[in-house]
Design a protein around this motif. Structure first.
Motif, PDB file in Angstrom:
ATOM      1  N   GLY A  93       6.087  12.035  -2.551  1.00 26.25           N
ATOM      2  CA  GLY A  93       6.815  11.507  -1.406  1.00 26.25           C
ATOM      3  C   GLY A  93       6.923  10.000  -1.331  1.00 26.25           C
ATOM      4  O   GLY A  93       7.704   9.482  -0.526  1.00 26.25           O
ATOM      5  N   PHE A  94       6.160   9.272  -2.135  1.00 26.53           N
ATOM      6  CA  PHE A  94       6.316   7.819  -2.141  1.00 26.53           C
ATOM      7  C   PHE A  94       7.682   7.455  -2.714  1.00 26.53           C
ATOM      8  O   PHE A  94       8.205   8.141  -3.598  1.00 26.53           O
ATOM      9  CB  PHE A  94       5.224   7.147  -2.980  1.00 26.53           C
ATOM     10  N   GLN A  95       8.246   6.377  -2.214  1.00 26.38           N
ATOM     11  CA  GLN A  95       9.534   5.916  -2.726  1.00 26.38           C
ATOM     12  C   GLN A  95       9.325   5.236  -4.073  1.00 26.38           C
ATOM     13  O   GLN A  95       8.531   4.307  -4.180  1.00 26.38           O
ATOM     14  CB  GLN A  95      10.177   4.937  -1.746  1.00 26.38           C
ATOM     15  N   PRO A  96      10.021   5.683  -5.094  1.00 26.87           N
ATOM     16  CA  PRO A  96       9.839   5.056  -6.407  1.00 26.87           C
ATOM     17  C   PRO A  96      10.403   3.645  -6.448  1.00 26.87           C
ATOM     18  O   PRO A  96      11.405   3.357  -5.778  1.00 26.87           O
ATOM     19  CB  PRO A  96      10.613   5.987  -7.340  1.00 26.87           C
TER      20      PRO A  96
ATOM     21  N   ILE B  90       2.593  -5.137  -1.464  1.00 20.56           N
ATOM     22  CA  ILE B  90       2.890  -3.715  -1.684  1.00 20.56           C
ATOM     23  C   ILE B  90       2.159  -2.859  -0.674  1.00 20.56           C
ATOM     24  O   ILE B  90       2.708  -1.892  -0.127  1.00 20.56           O
ATOM     25  CB  ILE B  90       2.508  -3.310  -3.127  1.00 20.56           C
ATOM     26  N   ARG B  91       0.906  -3.225  -0.386  1.00 15.85           N
ATOM     27  CA  ARG B  91       0.116  -2.448   0.578  1.00 15.85           C
ATOM     28  C   ARG B  91       0.753  -2.502   1.968  1.00 15.85           C
ATOM     29  O   ARG B  91       0.852  -1.481   2.655  1.00 15.85           O
ATOM     30  CB  ARG B  91      -1.313  -2.985   0.639  1.00 15.85           C
ATOM     31  N   LYS B  92       1.201  -3.687   2.371  1.00 14.80           N
ATOM     32  CA  LYS B  92       1.822  -3.835   3.692  1.00 14.80           C
ATOM     33  C   LYS B  92       3.138  -3.072   3.791  1.00 14.80           C
ATOM     34  O   LYS B  92       3.465  -2.502   4.839  1.00 14.80           O
ATOM     35  CB  LYS B  92       2.054  -5.319   3.996  1.00 14.80           C
TER      36      LYS B  92
ATOM     37  N   HIS C  46       5.707   2.105  -1.674  1.00 14.69           N
ATOM     38  CA  HIS C  46       5.535   2.329  -3.108  1.00 14.69           C
ATOM     39  C   HIS C  46       4.064   2.568  -3.437  1.00 14.69           C
ATOM     40  O   HIS C  46       3.171   2.124  -2.705  1.00 14.69           O
ATOM     41  CB  HIS C  46       6.037   1.130  -3.918  1.00 14.69           C
ATOM     42  N   ASN C  47       3.830   3.220  -4.579  1.00 15.91           N
ATOM     43  CA  ASN C  47       2.469   3.459  -5.042  1.00 15.91           C
ATOM     44  C   ASN C  47       2.419   3.227  -6.554  1.00 15.91           C
ATOM     45  O   ASN C  47       2.565   4.168  -7.344  1.00 15.91           O
ATOM     46  CB  ASN C  47       2.030   4.884  -4.703  1.00 15.91           C
ATOM     47  N   PRO C  48       2.223   1.963  -6.970  1.00 16.28           N
ATOM     48  CA  PRO C  48       2.235   1.634  -8.402  1.00 16.28           C
ATOM     49  C   PRO C  48       1.203   2.388  -9.226  1.00 16.28           C
ATOM     50  O   PRO C  48       1.475   2.750 -10.375  1.00 16.28           O
ATOM     51  CB  PRO C  48       1.942   0.124  -8.417  1.00 16.28           C
TER      52      PRO C  48
END
Length: 240
Positions: free
Chosen positions: A151-154, A202-204, A208-210
């Motif tokens: 479900g994370f946005q790529p 990225i966290r804020k 996304h989830n690298p």
């Protein structure tokens, strides 16, 4: 006036937006994907990059490309995968159609085909008011990508890599991808040049989830339909 402009943009989008076929564009081709990580400057691979049938670049690549660095970056632009957010904060950067044409970019592709992606496309046509072809992934492909990330946005870069590795390419070359484990190239997003600052950014954002992208990428390497995959030395070390 705003209503008329919006209506015109909808018409332009309906006339111009196309589904990007990964099979038609990538099958049996030699494809190089050049990312924005500083690893692109580890080796003078410009000639190698330009030897590929298709060279894909990401977001601000056309903006920051400098002929003086062509020994490292190459000169070939075939496709540009872009977020369609034309502000510096988002990382996409301006879409300069004249410059893109001069660089030889044949297609501009925004992978995101959910409602957010369609709105981004519509806003593009509102800004430019031109009948120019743009491309988007099929909902089936995009859903497959997001499902792999739970479900994370790529990121645009990950969607690009995922699509190529899921095609029967003759050969794939990846450079400038470290999944945010190293800084961007200078001039790309200098405000996020420090890795800790970028990690916090990225966290804020929270979309996304690298780390998950990196995990899925490693799994893709094992089951890719592409016949030959070459990674630059930095990415090769990361997966070992």
């Amino acid at each position: 006036m705003k209503l008329i402009k919006s209506f015109y943009a909808v018409i332009l989008m309906l006339l111009s937006l196309r589904i990007f076929s990964i099979k038609k564009n990538f099958k049996n081709k030699r494809v190089a994907i050049v990312g924005a990580a500083d690893s692109v400057f580890d080796k003078k691979s410009g000639g190698v990059i330009d030897s590929y049938d298709i060279v894909i670049r990401i977001n601000k690549a056309a903006q920051v490309w400098d002929e003086k660095q062509s020994d490292y970056l190459g000169t070939k632009f075939t496709f540009l995968f872009h977020s369609f957010f034309e502000n510096n904060y988002s990382g996409g950067g301006p879409i300069d159609l004249k410059r893109f044409e001069d660089l030889g970019i044949q297609k501009i592709i925004h992978p995101n085909s959910d409602i957010k992606g369609l709105i981004a496309h519509l806003n593009f046509y509102k800004r430019h008011l031109k009948c120019v072809k743009t491309y988007i992934f099929s909902p089936l492909l995009y859903n497959k990508i997001t499902k792999s990330l739970f479900g994370f946005q790529p990121t645009v870069g990950f969607s690009t890599v995922y699509s190529v590795l899921n095609t029967e390419c003759k050969e794939v070359y990846l450079t400038g991808f470290t999944f945010f484990k190293t800084p961007y190239v200078q001039g790309y997003r200098d405000e996020l040049g420090d890795k800790k600052i970028n990690d916090e950014h990225i966290r804020k954002q929270g979309i996304h989830n690298p780390e998950m992208e990196f995990k899925v990428f490693k799994a893709l390497l094992q089951k890719s339909k592409s016949r030959k995959i070459i990674l630059d030395s930095r990415l090769q070390k990361l997966i070992e």
